[in-house]
Scaffold this motif. Structure first.
Motif, mmCIF file in Angstrom:
data_model
loop_
_atom_site.group_PDB
_atom_site.id
_atom_site.type_symbol
_atom_site.label_atom_id
_atom_site.label_comp_id
_atom_site.label_asym_id
_atom_site.label_seq_id
_atom_site.Cartn_x
_atom_site.Cartn_y
_atom_site.Cartn_z
ATOM 1 N N VAL A 135 47.725 35.406 38.367
ATOM 2 C CA VAL A 135 46.839 35.560 39.275
ATOM 3 C C VAL A 135 46.287 37.260 38.964
ATOM 4 C CG1 VAL A 135 47.440 34.103 41.098
ATOM 5 C CG2 VAL A 135 48.434 36.405 40.884
ATOM 6 N N ARG A 136 44.992 37.726 39.601
ATOM 7 C CA ARG A 136 45.041 38.840 39.398
ATOM 8 C C ARG A 136 45.755 39.871 40.274
ATOM 9 N NH1 ARG A 136 40.464 36.731 40.944
ATOM 10 N NH2 ARG A 136 40.543 37.551 43.122
ATOM 11 N N GLU A 137 46.014 40.867 39.569
ATOM 12 C CA GLU A 137 46.852 42.040 40.211
ATOM 13 C C GLU A 137 46.616 42.232 41.665
ATOM 14 O OE1 GLU A 137 50.233 44.333 40.350
ATOM 15 O OE2 GLU A 137 49.577 43.391 38.485
ATOM 16 N N LEU A 200 39.539 37.668 35.921
ATOM 17 C CA LEU A 200 39.372 39.219 36.132
ATOM 18 C C LEU A 200 38.283 39.450 37.168
ATOM 19 C CD1 LEU A 200 40.225 40.851 32.721
ATOM 20 C CD2 LEU A 200 41.544 40.812 34.723
ATOM 21 N N SER A 201 37.112 38.624 36.903
ATOM 22 C CA SER A 201 35.783 38.630 37.905
ATOM 23 C C SER A 201 35.979 38.045 39.296
ATOM 24 C CB SER A 201 34.721 38.239 37.247
ATOM 25 O OG SER A 201 34.915 36.957 37.009
ATOM 26 N N GLY A 202 36.995 37.000 39.326
ATOM 27 C CA GLY A 202 37.172 36.303 40.479
ATOM 28 C C GLY A 202 36.458 35.220 40.760
ATOM 29 N N THR A 203 35.911 34.654 39.507
ATOM 30 C CA THR A 203 35.299 33.446 39.578
ATOM 31 C C THR A 203 36.287 32.360 39.734
ATOM 32 O OG1 THR A 203 33.586 34.355 38.056
ATOM 33 C CG2 THR A 203 33.885 31.931 38.053
ATOM 34 N N ILE A 204 37.358 32.510 39.225
ATOM 35 C CA ILE A 204 38.695 31.590 39.320
ATOM 36 C C ILE A 204 39.789 32.392 39.997
ATOM 37 C CG2 ILE A 204 38.043 30.080 37.559
ATOM 38 C CD1 ILE A 204 40.047 31.318 35.517
ATOM 39 N N GLN A 217 47.422 41.943 29.555
ATOM 40 C CA GLN A 217 47.009 41.971 30.745
ATOM 41 C C GLN A 217 47.785 42.795 31.752
ATOM 42 O OE1 GLN A 217 43.545 42.061 30.879
ATOM 43 N NE2 GLN A 217 43.797 41.265 28.618
ATOM 44 N N LYS A 218 49.048 43.204 31.472
ATOM 45 C CA LYS A 218 49.757 43.606 32.429
ATOM 46 C C LYS A 218 49.248 44.835 32.828
ATOM 47 C CE LYS A 218 54.757 45.099 33.060
ATOM 48 N NZ LYS A 218 55.896 45.572 32.430
ATOM 49 N N GLY A 219 49.311 44.964 34.431
ATOM 50 C CA GLY A 219 48.525 45.971 35.284
ATOM 51 C C GLY A 219 47.114 45.305 35.673
ATOM 52 N N LYS A 220 46.530 44.264 34.944
ATOM 53 C CA LYS A 220 45.341 43.620 35.365
ATOM 54 C C LYS A 220 45.577 42.110 35.944
ATOM 55 C CE LYS A 220 42.454 45.946 32.107
ATOM 56 N NZ LYS A 220 41.628 45.733 30.825
ATOM 57 N N MET A 221 46.478 41.616 35.571
ATOM 58 C CA MET A 221 46.869 40.195 35.965
ATOM 59 C C MET A 221 48.613 40.329 36.332
ATOM 60 S SD MET A 221 44.090 38.164 35.619
ATOM 61 C CE MET A 221 44.775 36.558 35.698
ATOM 62 N N ARG A 222 48.849 39.382 37.188
ATOM 63 C CA ARG A 222 50.149 39.246 37.859
ATOM 64 C C ARG A 222 50.832 38.066 37.367
ATOM 65 N NH1 ARG A 222 49.556 39.925 43.406
ATOM 66 N NH2 ARG A 222 49.655 42.109 43.081
#
Length: 324
Positions: A135-137, A200-204, A217-222
């Motif tokens: 999921v997003r960070e 990243l954009s929140g579409t999903i 994507q560490k720091g951007k995705m959890r």
């Protein structure tokens, strides 16, 4: 769709082996006598391409011949594997295989896929890449429990991306749904890059992908959980689904494959090369940076692992009438 807990799609067999590398013994007939073509059925720059280029870099000094990458993208890898299936089994055209991606097309689209599983043979597996739930960070879901609790309270509200209906991450998402008792809405994309951008954009809201994405994507995705029997040394703080009480195991192999009928002495030759490459600490370090843990499985173990994965996927295809 409801999946049984016993249907963990694919299980890693074998362990990582560390030893001292040495020169590969010559195969009978002084094979190889010329350069060898390695088909990568994806565009340059992806995970499979990067792993095979790393493998080739350390294999070439052992083999003493150039290992020439030929990228053949298309149809989720099926174009390149179909080309491999048409080649003579003489050891001069091999390919990277990435089960379950190698397995799914001929099972779900048998009339559209240009090869059958019995036309390919696995020589060795040199890396195993687990799937993860991301999921997003900045997501409000800090843990898998947070995610599951919300999804249970809001059926089908959570949008989870995948790289195509009936693909590997689609199947893994079904496993997660069944094991946790949640219902998600799956959104297909044409590739991992598009899926990541949507996340990243929140579409999903979430996505299933390989550990490659967790590292990059560490720091951007959890990363909420990893679908492996054990924790990943690159993600030591990420729990496994099994630790959290959910039987979800889903992994992707990096394997060396050949057209069916490759002579036994050439299979043995490449198994020795593969073993020596995976024993090389520099190769292991490079693959770790790529987010692809090294693991050596020789011909017998590799074929057993792929056959087991095939049986599990075939069970899902038949049970839920997924074949087109």
């Amino acid at each position: 769709m409801k999946l049984r807990t016993r249907l963990a799609l694919w299980i890693l067999v074998g362990t990582v082996v560390v030893a001292t590398a040495g020169p590969a013994a010559a195969a009978p007939g002084d094979y190889p006598t010329r350069d060898i073509q390695i088909i990568v059925p994806f565009a340059p720059g992806g995970g499979a391409d990067a792993s095979q280029r790393a493998f080739n870099k350390y294999a070439e000094p052992i083999v003493g011949r150039s290992l020439v990458i030929v990228n053949r993208p298309g149809a989720g890898g099926a174009t390149g594997w179909a080309e491999l299936a048409r080649q003579r089994p003489d050891g001069y055209t091999l390919a990277i295989a990435t089960p379950p991606f190698t397995i799914i097309p001929p099972l779900v689209k048998p009339r559209q896929t240009g090869y059958k599983l019995d036309q390919l043979d696995t020589i060795c597996i040199y890396a195993v890449v687990p799937d993860v739930l991301l999921v997003r960070e900045d997501s409000p879901w800090k843990t898998l429990k947070d995610f599951v609790d919300y999804a249970k309270a809001n059926p089908k509200k959570v949008k989870a991306g995948n790289t195509g209906t009936l693909g590997a991450d689609f199947m893994t998402t079904l496993l997660i749904e069944h094991a946790t008792g949640i219902e998600l809405t799956q959104i297909p994309f044409t590739g991992g890059a598009q899926q990541l951008q949507a996340a990243l954009s929140g579409t999903i809201d979430a996505m299933v992908a390989s550990t490659l994405f967790s590292v990059a994507q560490k720091g951007k995705m959890r990363t909420l959980a990893i679908a492996s029997p054990r924790r990943d040394p690159m993600l030591p703080d990420v729990p496994t689904f099994q630790e959290l009480g959910y039987n979800v195991i889903s992994e992707r192999y990096r394997a060396l494959a050949a057209p069916k009928g490759l002579p036994a002495h050439i299979v043995d030759y490449w198994a020795r090369v593969c073993k020596q490459v995976t024993d090389n600490p520099q190769f292991r370090e490079e693959m770790t940076k790529l987010g692809q843990p090294v693991a050596y499985l020789g011909p017998q173990e590799a074929r057993s692992a792929v056959n087991t994965m095939t049986e599990h996927i075939q069970t899902l295809v038949e049970k839920y009438n997924l074949a087109e």
